[in-house]
Motif scaffolding. Structure first.
Motif, PDB file in Angstrom:
ATOM      1  N   GLN A  94       0.680  -4.438  -5.342  1.00  0.00           N
ATOM      2  CA  GLN A  94       1.429  -3.711  -4.735  1.00  0.00           C
ATOM      3  C   GLN A  94       0.606  -2.474  -3.974  1.00  0.00           C
ATOM      4  O   GLN A  94       0.980  -1.282  -3.839  1.00  0.00           O
ATOM      5  N   PHE A  95      -0.440  -2.818  -3.536  1.00  0.00           N
ATOM      6  CA  PHE A  95      -1.354  -2.114  -2.640  1.00  0.00           C
ATOM      7  C   PHE A  95      -2.007  -1.030  -3.370  1.00  0.00           C
ATOM      8  O   PHE A  95      -3.225  -0.570  -3.208  1.00  0.00           O
ATOM      9  N   ASN A  96      -1.291  -0.054  -3.821  1.00  0.00           N
ATOM     10  CA  ASN A  96      -1.760   1.191  -4.576  1.00  0.00           C
ATOM     11  C   ASN A  96      -2.467   2.198  -3.871  1.00  0.00           C
ATOM     12  O   ASN A  96      -3.596   2.825  -4.050  1.00  0.00           O
ATOM     13  N   LEU A  97      -1.942   2.369  -2.634  1.00  0.00           N
ATOM     14  CA  LEU A  97      -2.456   3.216  -1.579  1.00  0.00           C
ATOM     15  C   LEU A  97      -1.775   4.592  -1.682  1.00  0.00           C
ATOM     16  O   LEU A  97      -0.557   4.741  -2.353  1.00  0.00           O
ATOM     17  N   LEU A  98      -2.602   5.552  -1.512  1.00  0.00           N
ATOM     18  CA  LEU A  98      -1.928   7.083  -1.719  1.00  0.00           C
ATOM     19  C   LEU A  98      -1.235   7.357  -0.413  1.00  0.00           C
ATOM     20  O   LEU A  98      -1.726   7.456   0.775  1.00  0.00           O
ATOM     21  N   ALA A  99       0.041   7.604  -0.632  1.00  0.00           N
ATOM     22  CA  ALA A  99       1.052   7.932   0.710  1.00  0.00           C
ATOM     23  C   ALA A  99       0.736   8.888   1.214  1.00  0.00           C
ATOM     24  O   ALA A  99       0.677   9.040   2.611  1.00  0.00           O
ATOM     25  N   ASN A 100       0.091  10.185   0.913  1.00  0.00           N
ATOM     26  CA  ASN A 100      -0.312  11.484   1.456  1.00  0.00           C
ATOM     27  C   ASN A 100      -1.673  11.413   2.072  1.00  0.00           C
ATOM     28  O   ASN A 100      -2.248  12.495   2.766  1.00  0.00           O
ATOM     29  N   LYS A 101      -2.518  10.178   2.015  1.00  0.00           N
ATOM     30  CA  LYS A 101      -3.820  10.346   2.570  1.00  0.00           C
ATOM     31  C   LYS A 101      -3.752   9.232   3.844  1.00  0.00           C
ATOM     32  O   LYS A 101      -2.827   8.278   3.950  1.00  0.00           O
ATOM     33  N   THR A 102      -4.409   9.384   4.822  1.00  0.00           N
ATOM     34  CA  THR A 102      -4.582   8.487   5.772  1.00  0.00           C
ATOM     35  C   THR A 102      -5.336   7.211   5.370  1.00  0.00           C
ATOM     36  O   THR A 102      -5.803   6.717   4.233  1.00  0.00           O
ATOM     37  N   VAL A 103      -5.232   6.414   6.387  1.00  0.00           N
ATOM     38  CA  VAL A 103      -6.019   4.765   5.878  1.00  0.00           C
ATOM     39  C   VAL A 103      -7.515   4.939   5.668  1.00  0.00           C
ATOM     40  O   VAL A 103      -8.068   4.626   4.776  1.00  0.00           O
ATOM     41  N   VAL A 104      -8.251   5.797   6.648  1.00  0.00           N
ATOM     42  CA  VAL A 104      -9.606   5.897   6.257  1.00  0.00           C
ATOM     43  C   VAL A 104      -9.983   6.913   4.979  1.00  0.00           C
ATOM     44  O   VAL A 104     -10.730   6.493   4.383  1.00  0.00           O
ATOM     45  N   ALA A 105      -8.848   7.598   4.674  1.00  0.00           N
ATOM     46  CA  ALA A 105      -9.060   8.479   3.497  1.00  0.00           C
ATOM     47  C   ALA A 105      -8.849   7.629   2.204  1.00  0.00           C
ATOM     48  O   ALA A 105      -9.582   7.793   1.134  1.00  0.00           O
ATOM     49  N   ASN A 106      -7.925   6.592   2.296  1.00  0.00           N
ATOM     50  CA  ASN A 106      -7.860   5.625   1.354  1.00  0.00           C
ATOM     51  C   ASN A 106      -9.029   4.686   0.805  1.00  0.00           C
ATOM     52  O   ASN A 106      -9.150   4.678  -0.213  1.00  0.00           O
ATOM     53  N   VAL A 107      -9.616   4.453   2.124  1.00  0.00           N
ATOM     54  CA  VAL A 107     -10.457   3.234   1.798  1.00  0.00           C
ATOM     55  C   VAL A 107     -11.709   4.186   1.483  1.00  0.00           C
ATOM     56  O   VAL A 107     -12.654   3.539   0.637  1.00  0.00           O
ATOM     57  N   GLY A 148      -9.565  -1.030  12.061  1.00  0.00           N
ATOM     58  CA  GLY A 148     -10.251   0.211  12.386  1.00  0.00           C
ATOM     59  C   GLY A 148      -9.322   0.964  13.344  1.00  0.00           C
ATOM     60  O   GLY A 148      -9.159   2.136  13.385  1.00  0.00           O
ATOM     61  N   ALA A 149      -8.282   0.043  14.080  1.00  0.00           N
ATOM     62  CA  ALA A 149      -7.461   1.222  14.881  1.00  0.00           C
ATOM     63  C   ALA A 149      -6.497   1.534  14.207  1.00  0.00           C
ATOM     64  O   ALA A 149      -5.913   2.560  14.975  1.00  0.00           O
ATOM     65  N   HIS A 150      -6.218   1.445  13.138  1.00  0.00           N
ATOM     66  CA  HIS A 150      -5.245   2.029  12.142  1.00  0.00           C
ATOM     67  C   HIS A 150      -5.863   3.378  11.200  1.00  0.00           C
ATOM     68  O   HIS A 150      -4.932   3.650  10.319  1.00  0.00           O
ATOM     69  N   ALA A 151      -6.926   3.743  11.644  1.00  0.00           N
ATOM     70  CA  ALA A 151      -7.616   4.387  10.370  1.00  0.00           C
ATOM     71  C   ALA A 151      -6.838   5.879  10.465  1.00  0.00           C
ATOM     72  O   ALA A 151      -6.810   6.220   9.168  1.00  0.00           O
ATOM     73  N   SER A 152      -6.341   6.356  11.295  1.00  0.00           N
ATOM     74  CA  SER A 152      -5.565   7.669  11.298  1.00  0.00           C
ATOM     75  C   SER A 152      -4.281   7.510  10.651  1.00  0.00           C
ATOM     76  O   SER A 152      -3.727   8.775  10.892  1.00  0.00           O
ATOM     77  N   LYS A 153      -3.702   6.348  10.646  1.00  0.00           N
ATOM     78  CA  LYS A 153      -2.442   6.353  10.167  1.00  0.00           C
ATOM     79  C   LYS A 153      -2.348   6.615   8.613  1.00  0.00           C
ATOM     80  O   LYS A 153      -3.160   6.675   8.093  1.00  0.00           O
TER      81      LYS A 153
END
Length: 267
Positions: A94-107, A148-153
């Protein structure tokens, strides 16, 4: 690189005595080599995820030993165990990404947690931009998985397949020797499954990373793995040497795939 030696994992039902114990794994022995993509298949409840979690010591054997890079994680003190875990990446269903952080911040988050290459600066005006060293490494990994093009999303702006590729980038940011994947494609359609599996193959080919892939999808295992363990009711019933398949046809979009399939072509 990874060795299971007669591993048994038992759980006891609450309020039950010894007779109430359940064996999630029973006397499992297997070896996984360097730079190998090794699959684990089995029906629900067969012990697949329990086996996976033992590699990074999220679960400990009741009997037997799990050795990773010559080290038995169960024998280490907590600080040493955490250091060993830094060499093991994890990709979740289920990915486990933090919804309130950007893509680059998650990585970049694992770098902050492990105090490598700086860390995350505190929020200023609602920003959670990572420190420069962390951001550079995070963007490098995003480029590697073609995100890379989605880093700020933010994660809500991504498709399921894109989220999983971000999760793979996050798992790779600490340069692990081993990548654990727990049903990484089970919630994805066929197009996004192909994209994720192509990414994992690149990880092995370009980074030399060993990958342990748990899935109930036989097609995924057969299309990516060198060998696969077959589990049934917690027991290892065999290890399959996987025949090399002709590469599946690649499609640029779901609509192209659907048209080819529905008009009589092969998926």
């Amino acid at each position: 690189m990874i060795e299971f030696d007669r591993v048994t994992k038992s759980y006891t039902r609450r309020g039950a005595g010894r007779a109430g114990s359940v064996d999630a794994l029973q006397e499992v022995s297997l070896s996984i080599g360097e730079s190998e993509i090794f699959g684990v298949v089995g029906e629900s409840g067969s012990g697949k995820s329990t086996l996976l979690r033992m590699v990074n010591a999220l679960e400990m054997p009741s009997y037997g030993a799990v050795t990773v890079n010559g080290v038995n994680l169960a024998s280490l003190r907590p600080a040493a165990r955490r250091a060993q875990r830094r060499r093991i990446g994890m990709v979740f269903q289920q990915f486990n990404l933090l919804a309130n952080k950007t893509v680059v911040a998650n990585v970049g988050l694992p770098l902050s947690l492990h105090q490598r290459r700086g860390g995350f600066c505190t929020r200023v005006g609602g920003s959670d931009a990572p420190a420069s060293g962390t951001a550079d490494r995070a963007r490098e990994m995003l480029d590697f998985v073609n995100m890379g093009a989605h880093a700020s999303k933010h994660p809500a702006q991504l498709s399921g397949g894109e989220k999983q590729r971000v999760a793979i980038a996050r798992a790779l940011v600490n340069e692990p020797d081993i990548l654990l994947c727990d049903e990484p494609t089970s919630s994805l359609d066929s197009q996004h499954t192909d994209e994720v599996m192509a990414t994992l193959l690149r990880v092995r080919e370009e980074m030399g990373t060993s990958i342990l892939l748990v899935s109930h999808e036989l097609e995924v295992i057969r299309g990516a793995c060198d060998r696969a363990a077959i589990l049934e009711s917690g027991r290892l019933t065999g290890i399959a040497e996987i025949a090399q398949l002709q590469a599946r046809e690649k499609f640029d979009s779901y609509s192209e795939r659907a048209r080819k399939y529905l008009e009589g072509g092969q998926e």
